[in-house]
Structure formats: structure tokens, C-alpha cells
Write a protein that holds these residues in place. Structure first.
Motif, short mmCIF file in Angstrom:
data_model
loop_
_atom_site.label_atom_id
_atom_site.label_comp_id
_atom_site.label_asym_id
_atom_site.label_seq_id
_atom_site.Cartn_x
_atom_site.Cartn_y
_atom_site.Cartn_z
N PHE A 1 0.91 -1.33 0.05
CA PHE A 1 -0.33 0.15 0.02
C PHE A 1 0.91 1.19 0.05
O PHE A 1 1.79 1.35 0.77
CB PHE A 1 -0.81 0.01 1.07
N LEU A 2 0.48 2.32 -0.76
CA LEU A 2 1.14 3.52 -1.07
C LEU A 2 0.32 4.60 -0.37
O LEU A 2 0.65 5.38 0.52
CB LEU A 2 1.73 4.15 -2.21
N ILE A 3 -1.06 5.01 -0.89
CA ILE A 3 -1.71 6.10 -0.62
C ILE A 3 -3.29 5.69 -1.14
O ILE A 3 -3.47 4.75 -1.97
CB ILE A 3 -1.20 7.27 -1.42
N TYR A 4 -4.09 6.26 -0.45
CA TYR A 4 -5.62 6.19 -0.52
C TYR A 4 -6.32 7.50 -0.60
O TYR A 4 -5.94 8.12 0.19
CB TYR A 4 -6.04 5.04 0.75
N PHE A 5 -6.97 7.55 -1.62
CA PHE A 5 -7.74 8.81 -2.04
C PHE A 5 -9.30 8.34 -1.81
O PHE A 5 -9.79 7.50 -2.19
CB PHE A 5 -7.60 9.48 -3.41
N GLN A 6 -9.88 9.51 -1.00
CA GLN A 6 -11.44 9.10 -1.11
C GLN A 6 -11.77 10.68 -1.63
O GLN A 6 -11.63 11.74 -0.98
CB GLN A 6 -11.96 9.32 0.52
N GLY A 7 -12.40 10.77 -2.81
CA GLY A 7 -12.62 11.78 -3.69
C GLY A 7 -11.14 12.46 -4.08
O GLY A 7 -10.48 11.82 -4.44
N THR A 8 -11.20 13.77 -3.79
CA THR A 8 -9.88 14.55 -3.98
C THR A 8 -8.94 14.54 -3.09
O THR A 8 -7.73 14.67 -3.32
CB THR A 8 -10.32 15.98 -4.41
N GLY A 9 -9.41 14.21 -1.92
CA GLY A 9 -8.21 14.17 -0.77
C GLY A 9 -7.62 12.92 -0.47
O GLY A 9 -8.06 11.85 -0.58
N ALA A 10 -6.34 13.06 0.07
CA ALA A 10 -5.60 11.90 0.61
C ALA A 10 -6.03 11.22 1.88
O ALA A 10 -5.66 11.96 2.83
CB ALA A 10 -4.10 12.06 0.42
N ALA A 11 -6.70 10.28 1.79
CA ALA A 11 -7.40 9.93 3.37
C ALA A 11 -6.21 9.13 4.09
O ALA A 11 -6.28 9.26 5.23
CB ALA A 11 -8.42 8.99 3.17
N ASP A 12 -5.18 8.84 3.48
CA ASP A 12 -4.32 7.99 4.10
C ASP A 12 -3.06 7.79 3.10
O ASP A 12 -3.16 7.37 1.93
CB ASP A 12 -4.60 6.50 4.52
N ASP A 13 -2.01 8.64 3.52
CA ASP A 13 -0.71 8.64 2.51
C ASP A 13 0.54 7.75 3.35
O ASP A 13 1.72 8.19 2.91
CB ASP A 13 -0.34 9.89 2.25
N SER A 14 0.09 7.19 4.31
CA SER A 14 1.11 6.77 5.41
C SER A 14 1.99 5.69 4.54
O SER A 14 3.36 5.30 5.16
CB SER A 14 0.50 6.00 6.60
N GLY A 15 1.71 5.01 3.62
CA GLY A 15 2.53 3.94 2.80
C GLY A 15 3.56 4.69 1.95
O GLY A 15 4.52 3.98 1.40
N LEU A 16 3.45 5.93 1.77
CA LEU A 16 4.22 6.63 0.72
C LEU A 16 5.80 6.30 1.41
O LEU A 16 6.01 6.77 2.37
CB LEU A 16 4.00 7.74 0.50
N PRO A 17 6.79 5.79 0.82
CA PRO A 17 8.13 5.49 1.34
C PRO A 17 9.03 6.83 1.84
O PRO A 17 9.68 6.66 2.87
CB PRO A 17 8.78 4.70 0.24
N ASN A 18 8.85 7.95 1.16
CA ASN A 18 9.60 9.02 1.41
C ASN A 18 9.21 10.16 0.58
O ASN A 18 8.13 10.10 -0.18
CB ASN A 18 11.08 8.91 1.04
N ASP A 19 9.72 11.47 0.77
CA ASP A 19 9.16 12.49 0.22
C ASP A 19 9.55 12.91 -1.29
O ASP A 19 9.08 13.30 -1.91
CB ASP A 19 9.67 13.74 0.99
N ARG A 20 9.98 11.64 -1.90
CA ARG A 20 9.84 11.82 -3.33
C ARG A 20 8.88 11.30 -3.93
O ARG A 20 8.86 11.40 -5.12
CB ARG A 20 11.39 10.79 -3.76
N PHE A 21 7.96 10.74 -3.22
CA PHE A 21 6.63 10.10 -3.87
C PHE A 21 5.61 10.97 -3.56
O PHE A 21 5.42 11.58 -2.22
CB PHE A 21 6.36 8.76 -3.40
#
Lengths: 113, 116
Positions: free
Chosen positions: B45-65
């Protein structure tokens, strides 16, 4: 962190034999989903289990969710060549005030003709 | 009907370059997910959007993503300063029914990213 373990990693069976894959979570799950991925393909949703002790059947496939909602299994009766692929479980768990989803590493099923 | 589509299907880039991966979800699906899958592994898992907003971005490995979904439909996953370890298949999925954050997800064919 939380983990979803899946065993076995690989399974070879003769066509017509049964197959079972097991999924275990380190924490209680809100629900568990099963997906199938054919070689070179993408995951395809099979089923979602929500209730403790739930059992669901789809033709030759039987899915179970444990009483403690920490483990699950997928059993295929009388395998066919069309069953070839990797079967993933995906556990949804409550963590840090939000749901999280964690996929297992999958069980790759090979069918010997 | 049309399923989830992803473009490009393959992307080869050099280390240090910037890449954008696009996902077109099933029409009407409000939830959109990005995963990364390495060989022999399950989707991560990387990121989950609900509509336009990122509901959960905790899976993004670092700030390059980084990922966006400005109009609540198409999403773009952006990777800056790519590294060889970023090589994987990037899967997008969408979902449109049921309660809760994660329900039946429809996956796209994925984008295979290779960083040389």
C-alpha cells in the motif's frame, strides 16, 4: 509493525487434488479479502469476509474467517488448470485511528497435468 | 464497462529522473488506491484517496513520492529523483461501494517502472 503472513509460499498439486492457503495476522482484523493474480496479470477480487467464523463458498472455492478474526483460509476442491495463479489475502485492520490494509506475500499455485 | 486503466504500461527511466504514472479509475468510483508490487511480493500500500483528498498517505516511502487527484477522478503518482530501488510494478485500484475504507477493489493492469 503489523504483519499478514501467508503460507505456503508455493504449492504444486496434481490436477484434481485439493489446495489450501492460510493467512495469519498479528492483530485482529476488521475484514479480510482474497485476490487472485494470474501470471502476468493484476489482482482480481474474489471475496471479502467480515464476520467472526464466517464461511463463504464460490463453486469449488471455500473461504473461512477465524473466530478471533486473526486468520483465514482459502480451500480449492479438485483443482483445475484454470486455478493457476497467486492467491493473496489482504487484511484490513484498525491502526492509529484509521483502517490499514496489508497484503500477504501470496501463495503461488502450480497445477501439474 | 471500462475497467481501471493505467498509463504508461511500461516506463524505463534513468536514475535521478522524474516520472509520472497515471491512473483512470472506474467511472463513479470515489475511492482510489496506489500500490507497489515487487517480484514475488504482494501489493504494498502507498496511498488512498477518497474523492480529491488523500485519506491515508502513510504508505508513501519517502518525500520523493507524491500523488494527486485534483478532480476526484484521474490520479497521478509522481516520483522525483528516481532510484533503482523504485523499480517495480505500480498498481492502481478503485472502489465504489460498501462501508469503510477498504472494500472490493478493482485493479488496473499496472505500470512497470524500470530505473536504470
Amino acid at each position: 509493525g503489523q504483519q499478514v503472513m501467508q503460507i505456503p509460499q508455493y504449492q504444486h498439486v496434481q490436477e484434481g487434488e485439493d489446495f489450501t492457503t492460510y493467512c495469519n495476522s498479528s492483530t485482529t482484523l476488521s475484514n479480510i479479502q482474497w485476490y487472485k493474480q494470474r501470471p502476468g496479470g493484476h489482482p482480481v477480487f474474489l471475496i471479502q469476509l467480515v464476520k467472526s467464523g464466517e464461511v463463504k463458498k464460490q463453486k469449488r472455492l471455500t473461504f473461512q474467517f477465524g473466530e478471533a478474526k486473526k486468520n483465514s483460509s482459502l480451500h480449492i476442491t479438485a483443482t483445475q488448470t484454470t486455478d493457476v495463479g497467486t492467491y493473496f489475502c489482504a487484511g484490513v485492520m484498525w491502526e492509529n485511528r484509521d483502517d490499514k490494509i496489508i497484503f500477504g506475500k501470496g501463495t503461488r499455485l502450480h497445477i501439474l497435468p | 464497462g471500462a475497467g481501471v486503466s493505467q498509463t504508461p504500461s511500461n516506463k524505463v527511466t534513468e536514475k535521478g529522473k522524474y516520472v509520472e504514472l497515471r491512473c483512470d479509475p472506474i467511472s463513479g468510483h470515489t475511492a482510489l488506491y496506489w500500490y507497489r508490487q515487487s517480484l514475488g511480493q504482494g501489493p504494498e500500500f502507498l496511498i488512498y484517496f477518497q474523492g480529491t483528498g488523500a485519506a491515508d498517505d502513510s504508505g508513501l516511502p519517502n518525500d520523493r513520492f507524491f500523488a494527486v487527484r485534483p478532480e476526484g477522478s484521474v490520479s497521478t503518482l509522481k516520483i522525483q529523483r528516481t532510484e533503482r530501488g523504485d523499480s517495480a510494478v505500480y498498481l492502481c485500484a478503485s472502489s465504489g461501494r460498501g462501508q469503510g475504507s477498504y472494500n472490493e477493489q478493482f485493479f488496473g493492469p499496472g505500470t512497470r517502472l524500470t530505473v536504470l
